[in-house]
Scaffold this motif. Structure first.
Motif, PDB file in Angstrom:
ATOM      1  N   ALA A  39       1.068  -1.108  -0.070  1.00 34.79           N
ATOM      2  CA  ALA A  39      -0.143   0.063  -0.014  1.00 34.79           C
ATOM      3  C   ALA A  39       0.925   1.295   0.099  1.00 34.79           C
ATOM      4  CB  ALA A  39      -0.782   0.036   1.070  1.00 34.79           C
ATOM      5  N   ALA A  40       0.969   2.058  -1.133  1.00 35.69           N
ATOM      6  CA  ALA A  40       1.653   3.121  -1.351  1.00 35.69           C
ATOM      7  C   ALA A  40       0.652   4.552  -0.853  1.00 35.69           C
ATOM      8  CB  ALA A  40       2.350   3.481  -2.716  1.00 35.69           C
ATOM      9  N   PRO A  41       1.460   5.399  -0.365  1.00 37.72           N
ATOM     10  CA  PRO A  41       0.411   6.754   0.034  1.00 37.72           C
ATOM     11  C   PRO A  41      -0.607   7.106  -1.028  1.00 37.72           C
ATOM     12  CG  PRO A  41       2.729   6.985   0.587  1.00 37.72           C
ATOM     13  CD  PRO A  41       2.583   5.748  -0.071  1.00 37.72           C
ATOM     14  N   GLY A  42      -1.687   7.297  -0.477  1.00 33.59           N
ATOM     15  CA  GLY A  42      -2.679   7.816  -1.541  1.00 33.59           C
ATOM     16  C   GLY A  42      -3.222   6.737  -2.542  1.00 33.59           C
ATOM     17  N   ARG A  45      -4.480  -0.835  -2.216  1.00 33.72           N
ATOM     18  CA  ARG A  45      -3.673  -1.981  -1.857  1.00 33.72           C
ATOM     19  C   ARG A  45      -3.543  -2.697  -3.253  1.00 33.72           C
ATOM     20  NH1 ARG A  45      -5.699  -5.244   3.219  1.00 33.72           N
ATOM     21  NH2 ARG A  45      -7.170  -3.539   3.061  1.00 33.72           N
ATOM     22  N   GLU A  46      -2.166  -2.872  -3.325  1.00 32.05           N
ATOM     23  CA  GLU A  46      -1.779  -3.767  -4.639  1.00 32.05           C
ATOM     24  C   GLU A  46      -1.251  -5.053  -4.440  1.00 32.05           C
ATOM     25  OE1 GLU A  46       1.310  -1.772  -6.631  1.00 32.05           O
ATOM     26  OE2 GLU A  46       1.333  -2.890  -8.392  1.00 32.05           O
ATOM     27  N   PHE A  47      -1.776  -5.944  -5.604  1.00 28.17           N
ATOM     28  CA  PHE A  47      -1.019  -7.336  -5.118  1.00 28.17           C
ATOM     29  C   PHE A  47       0.358  -7.281  -5.725  1.00 28.17           C
ATOM     30  CE2 PHE A  47      -0.655 -11.805  -5.331  1.00 28.17           C
ATOM     31  CZ  PHE A  47      -0.170 -12.145  -6.436  1.00 28.17           C
ATOM     32  N   VAL A  48       1.153  -8.192  -4.867  1.00 29.08           N
ATOM     33  CA  VAL A  48       2.656  -8.224  -5.077  1.00 29.08           C
ATOM     34  C   VAL A  48       3.018  -9.703  -5.763  1.00 29.08           C
ATOM     35  CG1 VAL A  48       4.924  -8.053  -4.466  1.00 29.08           C
ATOM     36  CG2 VAL A  48       3.254  -6.394  -3.687  1.00 29.08           C
ATOM     37  N   THR A  91       7.941   2.044  -3.399  1.00 33.96           N
ATOM     38  CA  THR A  91       7.952   2.486  -2.097  1.00 33.96           C
ATOM     39  C   THR A  91       6.478   2.366  -1.637  1.00 33.96           C
ATOM     40  OG1 THR A  91       9.716   4.222  -2.466  1.00 33.96           O
ATOM     41  CG2 THR A  91       8.063   4.636  -0.644  1.00 33.96           C
ATOM     42  N   ALA A  92       6.427   1.529  -0.455  1.00 39.02           N
ATOM     43  CA  ALA A  92       4.968   1.173   0.178  1.00 39.02           C
ATOM     44  C   ALA A  92       5.290   0.462   1.397  1.00 39.02           C
ATOM     45  CB  ALA A  92       4.282   0.362  -0.877  1.00 39.02           C
ATOM     46  N   VAL A  93       4.374   0.434   2.021  1.00 41.17           N
ATOM     47  CA  VAL A  93       4.107  -0.562   3.357  1.00 41.17           C
ATOM     48  C   VAL A  93       3.890  -1.901   2.555  1.00 41.17           C
ATOM     49  CG1 VAL A  93       3.180  -1.122   5.398  1.00 41.17           C
ATOM     50  CG2 VAL A  93       3.484   1.189   4.932  1.00 41.17           C
ATOM     51  N   ARG A 107      -6.382 -11.156  -5.086  1.00 40.06           N
ATOM     52  CA  ARG A 107      -7.553 -10.367  -4.765  1.00 40.06           C
ATOM     53  C   ARG A 107      -7.520 -10.157  -3.070  1.00 40.06           C
ATOM     54  NH1 ARG A 107     -13.387 -10.813  -6.869  1.00 40.06           N
ATOM     55  NH2 ARG A 107     -12.151 -10.013  -8.706  1.00 40.06           N
ATOM     56  N   TYR A 108      -7.264  -9.278  -2.388  1.00 40.74           N
ATOM     57  CA  TYR A 108      -6.923  -9.000  -0.999  1.00 40.74           C
ATOM     58  C   TYR A 108      -8.219  -9.574  -0.249  1.00 40.74           C
ATOM     59  CZ  TYR A 108      -9.565  -4.629  -0.909  1.00 40.74           C
ATOM     60  OH  TYR A 108     -10.536  -3.772  -0.878  1.00 40.74           O
ATOM     61  N   SER A 109      -9.181  -9.503  -0.735  1.00 43.14           N
ATOM     62  CA  SER A 109     -10.486 -10.005  -0.035  1.00 43.14           C
ATOM     63  C   SER A 109     -10.434 -11.460   0.141  1.00 43.14           C
ATOM     64  CB  SER A 109     -11.950  -9.450  -0.697  1.00 43.14           C
ATOM     65  OG  SER A 109     -11.755 -10.124  -2.076  1.00 43.14           O
ATOM     66  N   TYR A 110      -9.493 -12.296  -0.294  1.00 41.72           N
ATOM     67  CA  TYR A 110      -9.619 -13.769  -0.334  1.00 41.72           C
ATOM     68  C   TYR A 110      -8.687 -14.159   1.056  1.00 41.72           C
ATOM     69  CZ  TYR A 110     -11.247 -14.976  -4.721  1.00 41.72           C
ATOM     70  OH  TYR A 110     -12.044 -14.976  -5.885  1.00 41.72           O
ATOM     71  N   TYR A 111      -8.074 -13.037   1.588  1.00 43.57           N
ATOM     72  CA  TYR A 111      -7.052 -13.399   2.550  1.00 43.57           C
ATOM     73  C   TYR A 111      -7.754 -13.083   4.138  1.00 43.57           C
ATOM     74  CZ  TYR A 111      -3.880 -14.355  -1.149  1.00 43.57           C
ATOM     75  OH  TYR A 111      -3.275 -15.011  -2.413  1.00 43.57           O
ATOM     76  N   GLU A 112      -7.534 -13.972   4.959  1.00 40.10           N
ATOM     77  CA  GLU A 112      -8.136 -13.751   6.103  1.00 40.10           C
ATOM     78  C   GLU A 112      -7.238 -13.287   7.348  1.00 40.10           C
ATOM     79  OE1 GLU A 112      -9.363 -17.533   4.301  1.00 40.10           O
ATOM     80  OE2 GLU A 112      -7.888 -17.157   5.245  1.00 40.10           O
ATOM     81  N   HIS A 113      -5.924 -13.439   7.122  1.00 41.19           N
ATOM     82  CA  HIS A 113      -4.913 -13.027   8.153  1.00 41.19           C
ATOM     83  C   HIS A 113      -4.039 -11.851   7.480  1.00 41.19           C
ATOM     84  CE1 HIS A 113      -6.755 -16.119  10.588  1.00 41.19           C
ATOM     85  NE2 HIS A 113      -6.730 -17.020   9.535  1.00 41.19           N
ATOM     86  N   TRP A 114      -3.698 -11.062   8.268  1.00 42.19           N
ATOM     87  CA  TRP A 114      -2.951 -10.123   7.826  1.00 42.19           C
ATOM     88  C   TRP A 114      -1.843  -9.552   8.776  1.00 42.19           C
ATOM     89  CZ3 TRP A 114      -2.950  -7.672   2.869  1.00 42.19           C
ATOM     90  CH2 TRP A 114      -3.971  -8.226   2.259  1.00 42.19           C
TER      91      TRP A 114
END
Length: 124
Positions: A39-42, A45-48, A91-93, A107-114
């Motif tokens: 996740a970059a500022p602004g 969330r992007e899949f890597v 550059t991102a978290v 797709r981030y919605s598939y993932y239960e734990h972060w």
């Protein structure tokens, strides 16, 4: 239930490398698809990158293909992200995520734990 902790972030110059690690506590690590998002500022969330829960099937976001490599060490309950040829736009978290019996989708919605995330800064 699995608890994820990332490490390895930092600041690096463009063209450099970093290796991120994510340690999973809890049982059944091998039953989880593991992924990295950022996740970059602004920005959204992007899949890597992701690993399917069984076997070695991997998938990557278009912006990191050929530069990043995801891998898993079952014995150490760890998933890593080797990042080479870094660019300022990387550059991102960076977040580690787990999906029970997942297929390694992007797709981030598939993932239960972060995890809580680790910050990567790439300077020009």
């Amino acid at each position: 239930q699995v608890h994820l902790v990332e490490s390895g972030g930092g600041e690096v110059q463009a063209g450099g490398s970093l290796n991120l690690s994510c340690v999973a506590s809890g049982r059944g690590f091998s039953r989880y698809a593991m992924a990295w998002f950022r996740a970059a500022p602004g920005k959204d969330r992007e899949f890597v990158a992701a690993l399917r829960y069984s076997g070695n099937s991997t998938s990557y976001g278009d912006s990191v293909k050929g530069r990043f490599t995801i891998s898993r060490d079952i014995a150490k309950n760890t998933v890593s992200l080797q990042m080479n040829s870094l660019k300022p736009e990387d550059t991102a978290v960076y977040y580690c995520a787990a999906d029970l019996f997942g297929q390694g989708y992007g797709r981030y919605s598939y993932y239960e734990h972060w995890g809580q995330g680790t910050r990567v800064t790439v300077s020009a």
